[in-house]
Design an enzyme around this catalytic site. Structure first.
Site, PDB file in Angstrom:
ATOM      1  N   ARG A 258       0.838  -1.193   0.000  1.00 42.90           N
ATOM      2  CA  ARG A 258       0.000   0.000   0.000  1.00 42.90           C
ATOM      3  C   ARG A 258       0.877   1.248   0.000  1.00 42.90           C
ATOM      4  O   ARG A 258       1.829   1.348   0.780  1.00 42.90           O
ATOM      5  CB  ARG A 258      -0.936   0.002   1.218  1.00 42.90           C
ATOM      6  CG  ARG A 258      -1.887  -1.197   1.190  1.00 42.90           C
ATOM      7  CD  ARG A 258      -2.909  -1.200   2.291  1.00 42.90           C
ATOM      8  NE  ARG A 258      -3.723  -2.403   2.221  1.00 42.90           N
ATOM      9  CZ  ARG A 258      -4.701  -2.718   3.065  1.00 42.90           C
ATOM     10  NH1 ARG A 258      -4.987  -1.901   4.064  1.00 42.90           N
ATOM     11  NH2 ARG A 258      -5.384  -3.836   2.916  1.00 42.90           N
ATOM     12  N   ARG A 273       1.362   1.491  10.251  1.00 44.78           N
ATOM     13  CA  ARG A 273       0.995   1.932   8.898  1.00 44.78           C
ATOM     14  C   ARG A 273       2.246   1.855   8.022  1.00 44.78           C
ATOM     15  O   ARG A 273       3.102   2.743   8.048  1.00 44.78           O
ATOM     16  CB  ARG A 273       0.439   3.356   8.939  1.00 44.78           C
ATOM     17  CG  ARG A 273      -0.262   3.792   7.658  1.00 44.78           C
ATOM     18  CD  ARG A 273      -0.635   5.270   7.723  1.00 44.78           C
ATOM     19  NE  ARG A 273      -1.578   5.555   8.796  1.00 44.78           N
ATOM     20  CZ  ARG A 273      -2.905   5.537   8.652  1.00 44.78           C
ATOM     21  NH1 ARG A 273      -3.439   5.243   7.483  1.00 44.78           N
ATOM     22  NH2 ARG A 273      -3.695   5.840   9.668  1.00 44.78           N
ATOM     23  N   GLU A 345      -7.533  -0.446  14.642  1.00 46.35           N
ATOM     24  CA  GLU A 345      -8.080  -1.510  13.800  1.00 46.35           C
ATOM     25  C   GLU A 345      -7.083  -2.650  13.576  1.00 46.35           C
ATOM     26  O   GLU A 345      -5.936  -2.415  13.207  1.00 46.35           O
ATOM     27  CB  GLU A 345      -8.495  -0.943  12.447  1.00 46.35           C
ATOM     28  CG  GLU A 345      -9.066  -1.995  11.502  1.00 46.35           C
ATOM     29  CD  GLU A 345      -9.206  -1.497  10.070  1.00 46.35           C
ATOM     30  OE1 GLU A 345      -9.199  -2.355   9.167  1.00 46.35           O
ATOM     31  OE2 GLU A 345      -9.296  -0.268   9.848  1.00 46.35           O
ATOM     32  N   SER A 348     -11.079  -6.303   9.605  1.00 44.35           N
ATOM     33  CA  SER A 348     -12.377  -5.828   9.116  1.00 44.35           C
ATOM     34  C   SER A 348     -13.000  -6.956   8.319  1.00 44.35           C
ATOM     35  O   SER A 348     -12.307  -7.843   7.823  1.00 44.35           O
ATOM     36  CB  SER A 348     -12.228  -4.572   8.251  1.00 44.35           C
ATOM     37  OG  SER A 348     -11.531  -4.877   7.064  1.00 44.35           O
ATOM     38  N   ARG A 387       0.225  -6.329  11.497  1.00 45.15           N
ATOM     39  CA  ARG A 387      -0.133  -5.308  12.485  1.00 45.15           C
ATOM     40  C   ARG A 387      -0.544  -5.907  13.828  1.00 45.15           C
ATOM     41  O   ARG A 387      -0.420  -5.253  14.869  1.00 45.15           O
ATOM     42  CB  ARG A 387      -1.251  -4.418  11.941  1.00 45.15           C
ATOM     43  CG  ARG A 387      -1.617  -3.283  12.875  1.00 45.15           C
ATOM     44  CD  ARG A 387      -2.821  -2.499  12.419  1.00 45.15           C
ATOM     45  NE  ARG A 387      -2.522  -1.589  11.337  1.00 45.15           N
ATOM     46  CZ  ARG A 387      -3.351  -0.646  10.910  1.00 45.15           C
ATOM     47  NH1 ARG A 387      -4.541  -0.507  11.486  1.00 45.15           N
ATOM     48  NH2 ARG A 387      -3.017   0.138   9.913  1.00 45.15           N
TER      49      ARG A 387
END
Length: 421
Positions: A258, A273, A345, A348, A387
């Protein structure tokens, strides 16, 4: 992409969804207008084509001035037919673009608003407290010789890292725990490609509005995926599936990439991140009627994984404006991060209904026994990512800088405690 039939039959539902997302509802009327122009042009096109065929027979029988007049009219009709075809094609192109710009129609009950307008559905456990000053995950990772950000930056730039020693082992243990759970519940494990073609990336809904967030190899017209969801969405493209025995369920293991465009200054410390990480992602193809139940099933599997890593967490119902285009509903699980004093988070799970499958032409035979086909639903959910190490290290740390390994991870890691080097 949404169903054009829904757009025609119930435009107000689509408008309401756009409003909930905080997006332009005027695109609905623009799409309807383009659809009307397309259908009007095609209707007139078909009428003139029929006249054109009829006049061909008349020309063959006519003579003299009558034949000359018929030939003149035939040329006029040919020009009109060509123009109408061009008009219909242009309207179709405009319609396709407009429909693709409309996000999936959100489910009833999804919170309205943006990133901060979620609804907390459940909180499990209480925030971890210590009788000593806790270290953040990077400080712990450095003491354990598990995370090396400095050399990651030296080799690849900012937001890259090395996982070394117990850090590499911990990530592999997490991912293998995720795969083991997926297999136990009937998922087929898949190691997916991380480079996909443009039609697959677009079909999964990842470059409609945020292509700048995705790495692209322009010379090869390939994209680096940010989740194995993309490759798995394309796995059955242009196929007719047999779902008579239930959903098809896959668990994709892949590296993920990403660009984190727009995240300058956010989470610059550690591995929260980053540009590259690993992930195990569940992906389901099912009948539309089963999608809501399947979504709850994926959420329950994520709950099970949270229990296995033994961290406090909460589940949120994500607001419409924070869903992303393909999702009709998304639940996030956020784990407590002690040194930040907040939930972050970890997972999801999204119900994408028929949005991706319609773009990628993935269908099933009519379950009612007819000869036709219909679009299937797709869903996805995360079972483990790099993460997660943040939550594990911080919540299970001890005063001496060691970290107790959650019991479920021990068979995969081969250690009960991670000790400073």
């Amino acid at each position: 992409m949404i169903d054009i039939k829904l757009l025609r039959d119930d435009p107000e539902t689509v408008r309401a969804s756009q409003r909930a997302r905080g997006e332009d509802e005027g695109v609905v009327d623009a799409a309807l207008a383009a659809d009307e122009r397309r259908r009007s042009s095609l209707t007139e096109f078909e009428r003139l084509r029929a006249e054109q065929k009829s006049m061909g027979k008349q020309v063959a029988k006519a003579q003299g001035d009558e034949k000359h007049a018929l030939l003149t009219r035939t040329k006029e009709i040919a020009a009109e037919v060509k123009s109408l075809q061009a008009d219909a094609d242009a309207a179709q192109t405009e319609l396709d673009g407009l429909v693709r710009s409309i996000g999936n129609v959100v489910e009833p009950g999804v919170p309205v608003g943006g990133e901060d307008d979620y609804t907390v559905l459940e909180t499990v456990g209480t925030p971890t407290e210590f009788d000593f000053e806790p270290l953040d995950h990077l400080a712990l990772g450095e003491k354990l010789a598990a995370i090396d950000m400095e050399r990651g930056a030296k080799v690849s730039g900012s937001r890259f890292y090395f996982l070394t020693g117990v850090g590499a082992r911990l990530e592999l243990a997490l991912l293998n725990l995720g795969i083991a759970q997926a297999v136990e519940h009937g998922f087929t494990p898949v190691i997916t490609p991380t480079l996909v073609k443009t039609d697959v990336m677009a079909g999964a809904g990842f470059i409609d509005k945020h292509s700048e967030e995705v790495y692209r190899l322009a010379d090869d017209d390939l994209w680096l995926t940010g989740t194995s969801e993309v490759a798995l969405a394309g796995y059955h493209a242009d196929e007719i599936l047999d779902l008579s025995d239930g959903p098809k369920r896959y668990a994709g293991w892949s590296a993920c990439y990403r660009r984190e465009a727009g995240s300058h200054g956010k989470d610059t410390r550690g591995i929260i991140r980053v540009h590259q990480f690993h992930k195990v992602e569940m992906f389901t193809y099912c009948r539309v009627e089963d999608a809501v139940e399947e979504h709850r099933r994926l959420l329950d599997l994520e709950r099970d994984m949270m229990a296995k890593i033994e961290v406090p967490y909460r589940i949120i119902d994500t607001a419409a404006g924070d869903l992303g285009g393909p999702a009709a509903r998304k639940y996030d699980i956020e784990a407590w991060v002690p040194t930040q004093g907040r939930y972050r988070e970890l997972t999801s799970t999204s119900n994408c209904t028929t949005y991706q499958a319609r773009r990628l032409n993935t269908r099933e035979r009519d379950p009612g026994g007819g000869n036709g086909t219909r679009t299937v639903a797709t869903l996805n959910g995360t079972l483990a990512t790099t993460r997660w190490m943040v939550a594990i290290l911080e919540n299970h740390q001890q005063a001496d800088g060691s970290v107790v390994v959650p019991e479920a991870l021990r068979p995969f890691l081969g250690l009960e405690v991670l000790r400073p080097v």
